[in-house]
Write a protein that holds these residues in place. Structure first.
Motif, mmCIF file in Angstrom:
data_model
loop_
_atom_site.group_PDB
_atom_site.id
_atom_site.type_symbol
_atom_site.label_atom_id
_atom_site.label_comp_id
_atom_site.label_asym_id
_atom_site.label_seq_id
_atom_site.Cartn_x
_atom_site.Cartn_y
_atom_site.Cartn_z
ATOM 1 N N ALA A 53 0.858 -1.184 0.000
ATOM 2 C CA ALA A 53 0.000 0.000 0.000
ATOM 3 C C ALA A 53 0.893 1.233 0.000
ATOM 4 O O ALA A 53 1.700 1.418 0.900
ATOM 5 C CB ALA A 53 -0.914 -0.010 1.222
ATOM 6 N N GLU A 54 0.753 2.040 -1.016
ATOM 7 C CA GLU A 54 1.620 3.211 -1.130
ATOM 8 C C GLU A 54 1.047 4.389 -0.354
ATOM 9 O O GLU A 54 -0.168 4.535 -0.203
ATOM 10 C CB GLU A 54 1.867 3.545 -2.591
ATOM 11 N N LEU A 55 1.945 5.207 0.159
ATOM 12 C CA LEU A 55 1.567 6.391 0.909
ATOM 13 C C LEU A 55 1.025 7.431 -0.059
ATOM 14 O O LEU A 55 1.726 7.869 -0.970
ATOM 15 C CB LEU A 55 2.781 6.943 1.659
ATOM 16 N N THR B 191 -3.955 0.809 -1.867
ATOM 17 C CA THR B 191 -3.606 -0.209 -2.850
ATOM 18 C C THR B 191 -4.897 -0.844 -3.355
ATOM 19 O O THR B 191 -5.758 -1.213 -2.564
ATOM 20 C CB THR B 191 -2.673 -1.290 -2.275
ATOM 21 N N GLY B 192 -5.027 -0.951 -4.650
ATOM 22 C CA GLY B 192 -6.224 -1.576 -5.219
ATOM 23 C C GLY B 192 -7.490 -0.963 -4.658
ATOM 24 O O GLY B 192 -7.711 0.236 -4.776
ATOM 25 N N GLY C 165 -6.817 4.186 13.563
ATOM 26 C CA GLY C 165 -7.017 4.219 12.131
ATOM 27 C C GLY C 165 -8.265 3.493 11.703
ATOM 28 O O GLY C 165 -9.038 2.994 12.526
ATOM 29 N N GLN C 166 -8.448 3.438 10.394
ATOM 30 C CA GLN C 166 -9.605 2.770 9.822
ATOM 31 C C GLN C 166 -9.229 2.168 8.471
ATOM 32 O O GLN C 166 -8.520 2.776 7.677
ATOM 33 C CB GLN C 166 -10.773 3.736 9.641
ATOM 34 N N VAL C 167 -9.725 0.955 8.257
ATOM 35 C CA VAL C 167 -9.566 0.256 6.990
ATOM 36 C C VAL C 167 -10.816 0.529 6.164
ATOM 37 O O VAL C 167 -11.941 0.392 6.662
ATOM 38 C CB VAL C 167 -9.400 -1.268 7.210
ATOM 39 N N LEU C 168 -10.634 0.917 4.909
ATOM 40 C CA LEU C 168 -11.759 1.186 4.010
ATOM 41 C C LEU C 168 -11.616 0.328 2.767
ATOM 42 O O LEU C 168 -10.515 0.261 2.219
ATOM 43 C CB LEU C 168 -11.786 2.666 3.629
ATOM 44 N N PRO C 169 -12.628 -0.294 2.266
ATOM 45 C CA PRO C 169 -13.983 -0.330 2.809
ATOM 46 C C PRO C 169 -13.992 -0.994 4.184
ATOM 47 O O PRO C 169 -13.146 -1.849 4.473
ATOM 48 C CB PRO C 169 -14.768 -1.144 1.778
ATOM 49 N N PRO C 170 -14.949 -0.571 5.031
ATOM 50 C CA PRO C 170 -14.995 -1.097 6.399
ATOM 51 C C PRO C 170 -15.076 -2.620 6.413
ATOM 52 O O PRO C 170 -15.910 -3.216 5.721
ATOM 53 C CB PRO C 170 -16.270 -0.485 6.976
ATOM 54 N N GLN C 171 -14.175 -3.223 7.168
ATOM 55 C CA GLN C 171 -14.142 -4.676 7.281
ATOM 56 C C GLN C 171 -13.289 -5.067 8.470
ATOM 57 O O GLN C 171 -12.376 -4.338 8.852
ATOM 58 C CB GLN C 171 -13.576 -5.299 6.007
ATOM 59 N N PRO C 172 -13.562 -6.206 9.072
ATOM 60 C CA PRO C 172 -12.690 -6.681 10.149
ATOM 61 C C PRO C 172 -11.324 -7.049 9.563
ATOM 62 O O PRO C 172 -11.228 -7.511 8.426
ATOM 63 C CB PRO C 172 -13.389 -7.926 10.681
ATOM 64 N N ALA C 173 -10.280 -6.801 10.328
ATOM 65 C CA ALA C 173 -8.928 -7.101 9.860
ATOM 66 C C ALA C 173 -8.021 -7.291 11.057
ATOM 67 O O ALA C 173 -8.253 -6.746 12.130
ATOM 68 C CB ALA C 173 -8.401 -5.976 8.974
ATOM 69 N N ARG C 174 -6.983 -8.077 10.853
ATOM 70 C CA ARG C 174 -5.919 -8.216 11.852
ATOM 71 C C ARG C 174 -4.780 -7.326 11.374
ATOM 72 O O ARG C 174 -4.356 -7.409 10.221
ATOM 73 C CB ARG C 174 -5.472 -9.662 11.946
ATOM 74 N N THR D 250 1.951 -1.755 4.324
ATOM 75 C CA THR D 250 2.164 -0.358 3.980
ATOM 76 C C THR D 250 3.644 -0.085 3.744
ATOM 77 O O THR D 250 4.493 -0.879 4.120
ATOM 78 C CB THR D 250 1.663 0.590 5.088
ATOM 79 N N GLU D 251 3.924 1.035 3.140
ATOM 80 C CA GLU D 251 5.302 1.487 3.007
ATOM 81 C C GLU D 251 5.860 1.740 4.402
ATOM 82 O O GLU D 251 5.121 2.022 5.341
ATOM 83 C CB GLU D 251 5.361 2.798 2.227
ATOM 84 N N TRP D 252 7.182 1.654 4.534
ATOM 85 C CA TRP D 252 7.838 1.941 5.808
ATOM 86 C C TRP D 252 8.023 3.447 5.949
ATOM 87 O O TRP D 252 8.394 4.126 5.006
ATOM 88 C CB TRP D 252 9.193 1.248 5.875
ATOM 89 N N LEU D 253 7.747 3.941 7.169
ATOM 90 C CA LEU D 253 7.926 5.353 7.496
ATOM 91 C C LEU D 253 8.645 5.481 8.819
ATOM 92 O O LEU D 253 8.643 4.562 9.630
ATOM 93 C CB LEU D 253 6.564 6.053 7.629
#
Length: 168
Positions: A67-69, A94-95, A110-119, A163-166
């Motif tokens: 996932a790009e920043l 990403t995608g 934070g929040q994942v979109l579209p909303p979904q459960p995630a680890r 995600t990209e490293w920051l």
């Protein structure tokens, strides 16, 4: 004991080797072994750096999408007058997956979109963090603020996104 006046290549067999295919790109295994041994004695890799390298390699995930920043408030936002320690806002994409993250000294949310459960795992070198769980609305929080370089790994719906490293 090695004498500085001695020619180290005068010993039989050292320096007599031919380079592979004439390019000079490859060294003889014996010489390379001696160089590794000398480097290990004279300039050893610090144990903490070795551990970080091993863990970084272990984190490598071939099936993960990167996932790009796309937004970083340190670069893209207009500074707010009088704000002494504003939160850092990050957006990764990403995608069809977007991750919005707010990083503060108190932790991250934070929040994942579209909303979904995630680890979600906060990757950050030698320190290990407990995995975070995003709820059905995709929201997640952590009371541990990342220090140093960090990235997020999300596992949702059989898909892995990193995600990209920051630097925090």
């Amino acid at each position: 004991m090695f004498d500085l006046n001695d020619d180290p290549f005068a010993e039989e067999g050292i320096g007599d080797e031919e380079f592979d295919d004439g390019t000079g790109a490859e060294l003889d295994d014996g010489l390379l072994g001696e160089l590794r041994q000398a480097a290990g004695i004279l300039d050893p890799v610090p144990p903490a750096l070795r551990q970080i390298a091993v863990e970084a390699y272990a984190l490598h995930d071939l099936d993960a999408r990167i996932a790009e920043l796309t937004f970083d408030s340190l670069v893209d936002a207009i500074p707010v007058r009088g704000a002494t320690d504003p939160p850092r806002m990050l957006t990764f994409h990403t995608g069809d997956v977007t991750v919005d993250v707010e990083v503060t000294a108190q932790g991250l949310m934070g929040q994942v979109l579209p909303p979904q459960p995630a680890r979600i795992e906060v990757l950050g070198g030698p320190q290990t963090s407990l995995p975070l769980m995003a709820d059905a609305m995709g929201r997640f929080t952590s009371e541990e603020a990342p220090t140093g370089p960090f990235a997020l790994r999300l596992r949702a719906g059989g898909e892995v996104v990193v995600t990209e490293w920051l630097r925090a």
